[in-house]
Design an enzyme around this catalytic site. Structure first.
Site, PDB file in Angstrom:
ATOM      1  N   ASP A 124      -9.660 120.594  60.108  1.00  0.00           N
ATOM      2  CA  ASP A 124     -10.925 121.113  60.635  1.00  0.00           C
ATOM      3  C   ASP A 124     -11.286 122.414  59.904  1.00  0.00           C
ATOM      4  OD1 ASP A 124     -12.993 121.922  62.739  1.00  0.00           O
ATOM      5  OD2 ASP A 124     -12.186 120.116  63.658  1.00  0.00           O
ATOM      6  N   HIS A 142     -15.106 125.832  65.235  1.00  0.00           N
ATOM      7  CA  HIS A 142     -14.941 124.414  65.584  1.00  0.00           C
ATOM      8  C   HIS A 142     -13.456 124.038  65.652  1.00  0.00           C
ATOM      9  CE1 HIS A 142     -15.287 119.987  64.865  1.00  0.00           C
ATOM     10  NE2 HIS A 142     -16.457 120.104  65.476  1.00  0.00           N
ATOM     11  N   SER A 189     -16.421 115.478  68.851  1.00  0.00           N
ATOM     12  CA  SER A 189     -15.433 116.411  68.308  1.00  0.00           C
ATOM     13  C   SER A 189     -14.515 116.944  69.392  1.00  0.00           C
ATOM     14  CB  SER A 189     -16.129 117.611  67.661  1.00  0.00           C
ATOM     15  OG  SER A 189     -16.647 117.281  66.419  1.00  0.00           O
TER      16      SER A 189
END
Ligand SMILES: [Ca+2]
Ligand SMILES: [Ca+2]
Ligand SMILES: [Ca+2]
Length: 624
Positions: free
Chosen positions: A335, A390, A556
């Protein structure tokens, strides 16, 4: 800064990994592996440091060609033949490179033409264009509420509002609001910066603590009046404490207070009022050192707020922590990096015992220098620190010691890109790295539309090594309009390897969220992914507001919940295969009428049910 490998060290590292290069003979492969320690003296030509690029692309215009299956000495020979070329070494252990300076077809032709001097057989080399995927485009937004029509704004004022969220007022509004637009006489915008990226890449990208000076003095007016004046607007991510910086003059200097996506725009105006605008994102990164922490008192696990962290209760993970909590399991978070110093994450970070930090030596000889806590494939450094948030959010959902589904699992941070996006080359480097460095489960909260040979190879590599790969189904649905992965494939979640779980996002009632992709055949399992009213709360990146937790939504977020449950369940019976873990999770999913016929299991992941089946008297289907 972060990288101080000398060329001689690089040479040694790459030579040691001649063992991994492809060969048509199994016998010679076996010999090469056995003899790898002896190959140092015999290794061939090296790529010179001046031909290397140490950063991944930050936009589609910067991508090159991924070359897989060529030896470093072969790549060095190609570079000698064409002086335009430069190269990013993505995975020295798996012979994965990105070549810049020539089109993909030209790289292919060069390899064919050079067959006689290459040690590899060109037919065994894969060459594919690299792609850049923006995460920003992939994040679901709440459906807009109906609003009364607003008075129209002047076009450039609207552009700045839409892209930078800045409502111009006063002198700035007056400057931009009175612009006349005419392509023929609009000034030709030329913006220079003092923080250009290395080699041929042109994006602005620098470390927190630095500043950037932007200069528009080369901009040329085309109208009858060539004299120009300028207005600059520089904006920061939401976690910044800085107000938008608005200034006039031919240049502006900006010093960020946080990492991630920033944007500048500059409007140039001539004395007749004709205007041009340039608007460009730029990225700020950081490489904080890892600081280990002590475990929290275990009674913590009974005290987390079931409203805040509803998702971990909803899937039965919290109720099952007494049975299994991911002990001994490593999950790779491929990520934007991980905020490994976050108080809820630091204990879970996987530390490579074979690597001495910061001695500029690849102590464990895995091909990566100083990779104590994972690796950054975006910046080619050993600090996979999160610029964007994220990855930190995803990591917490999977394996935070406080609220992660697998709260005792280890997190391997593998950073795949730069800023708010990533490139395919970094992804495949990251997958190989994670498989080679102990991950049992890979979290891939990302996707794209193309079926790519280099990604198929990486997925096959994970399958061969008994690694479970959990992938987001995508956020392309809209209210009343379902994105069906059976009809329009999304990759990598649509690959059919037996070890892949494709994950849809559901709400608190186990119905699909408005944004989640579905697919009766191709999407397997659902998990809470959050909604505007009930987002998934998890850990966040380092930021000046010291916001430790934020709520987000998306497949996600559903994906790491399945990753965490998988690690939790797998830790109760480590002898299971990845395919058996997948079968168990699908067989024990909590059926939801709203999912019937929409995903293959028709249900939401259920840690308690999976563990009950695994530890109960009944033998689960498909298990020994
Ligand atoms: Ca290493
Ligand atoms: Ca080291
Ligand atoms: Ca880094």
């Amino acid at each position: 800064m972060k990288q101080s490998k000398t060329s001689s060290q690089t040479a040694t590292i790459n030579c040691r990994h001649t063992k991994a290069h492809r060969t048509s003979s199994n016998i010679s492969t076996a010999l090469a592996v056995l003899m790898s320690g002896l190959l140092l003296a015999g290794c061939g030509q090296q790529i010179s440091e001046s031909q290397k690029v140490h950063r991944a692309p930050t936009s589609a215009t910067e991508t090159g060609s991924i070359v897989e299956g060529l030896h470093e000495s072969d790549v060095a020979k190609l570079l000698q033949q064409d002086s335009r070329l430069s190269v990013r070494v993505i995975s020295p252990t798996h012979d994965i490179y990105e070549m810049y300076g020539a089109k993909t077809d030209e790289v292919k032709a060069l390899i064919q033409k050079s067959a006689s001097v290459l040690s590899a057989n060109p037919s065994e080399v894969t060459v594919e264009s690299n792609s850049y995927i923006s995460l920003k485009d992939k994040t679901p937004a709440a459906p807009p509420a109906a609003q009364p029509p607003a008075a129209p704004l002047p076009p450039l004022v609207q552009i700045i509002l839409d892209n930078q969220g800045v409502k111009l007022t006063g002198d700035a509004l007056n400057f931009v609001g009175t612009c006349r637009l005419n392509k023929l006489v609009a000034p030709d915008m030329v913006i220079r910066d003092n923080q250009g990226r290395d080699k041929q890449n042109d994006g602005i990208y620098f470390d927190l603590g630095g500043s950037v000076t932007l200069d528009s003095s080369k901009t040329v007016g085309k109208g009858p009046s060539k004299a120009l004046s300028f207005l600059w607007v520089v904006t920061s991510p939401d976690d910044s404490k800085l107000d938008p910086q608005i200034s006039t003059g031919t240049s502006t200097t900006f010093t960020p207070d946080t990492t991630g996506l920033h944007t500048y725009s500059v409007v140039a105006k001539d004395t007749n009022g004709f205007c041009g605008i340039a608007m460009t994102p730029f990225y700020v990164t950081a490489n904080d050192k890892f600081k280990p922490v002590d475990p929290l008192d275990d009674s913590w696990s009974a005290k987390i707020n079931p409203d805040t962290f509803w998702h971990v209760f909803h899937v039965g993970a919290q109720a099952s922590w007494g049975i299994a909590a991911g002990e001994g399991m490593t999950v790779a978070i491929i990520d934007t990096g991980v905020n490994y110093n976050h108080p809820a994450l630091a204990l879970n970070i996987k530390v490579n015992p074979g690597e001495i930090p910061e001695n500029h030596i690849d102590d464990d000889k895995n091909g990566f220098v100083d990779d104590v806590t994972g690796y950054d494939f975006g910046n080619d450094d050993s600090y996979p620190f999160d610029d964007y948030g994220h990855g930190s959010h995803v990591a917490g959902i999977a394996a935070s010691q406080v609220f992660g589904a697998a709260r005792k699992a280890k997190i391997l941070p593998v950073k795949f890109g730069a800023g708010v996006g990533f490139d395919i080359g970094s992804v495949i480097g990251a997958i190989h790295y994670a498989v080679d460095n102990g991950a049992k489960v890979l979290n891939m909260s990302f996707g794209w539309e193309e079926d790519l040979a280099v990604v198929r190879d990486a997925m096959a590599y994970a399958e061969k090594h008994n690694v479970l790969v959990v992938i987001a189904a995508g956020n392309d649905s809209k209210p009343g309009q379902i994105a069906d992965n059976d009809v329009k494939p999304s990759y990598p979640c649509n690959y059919t390897n037996a070890n892949i779980i494709s994950v849809a996002a559901t709400d608190e009632n186990d119905a699909p969220t408005f944004y989640s992709n579905l697919g009766a055949k191709t999407v397997h399992l659902a998990a809470p992914g959050g909604t505007p009213d009930k987002p998934i709360v998890s850990s966040y990146k380092k930021n000046p507001r010291n916001a430790l937790y934020v709520g987000l939504m998306g497949t996600s977020m559903a994906t790491p919940l399945v990753v965490g449950v998988a690690a939790q369940v797998w830790s109760a019976k480590p002898s299971m295969t990845a395919v058996e873990v997948k079968s168990l999770l699908l067989a024990t999913a909590k059926k939801s009428p709203a999912l019937a016929g929409k995903i293959s299991s028709g249900g939401v992941v259920d840690a308690a049910a999976a563990l009950a089946k695994l530890t109960g008297t009944a033998t689960p289907t498909g298990l020994q």
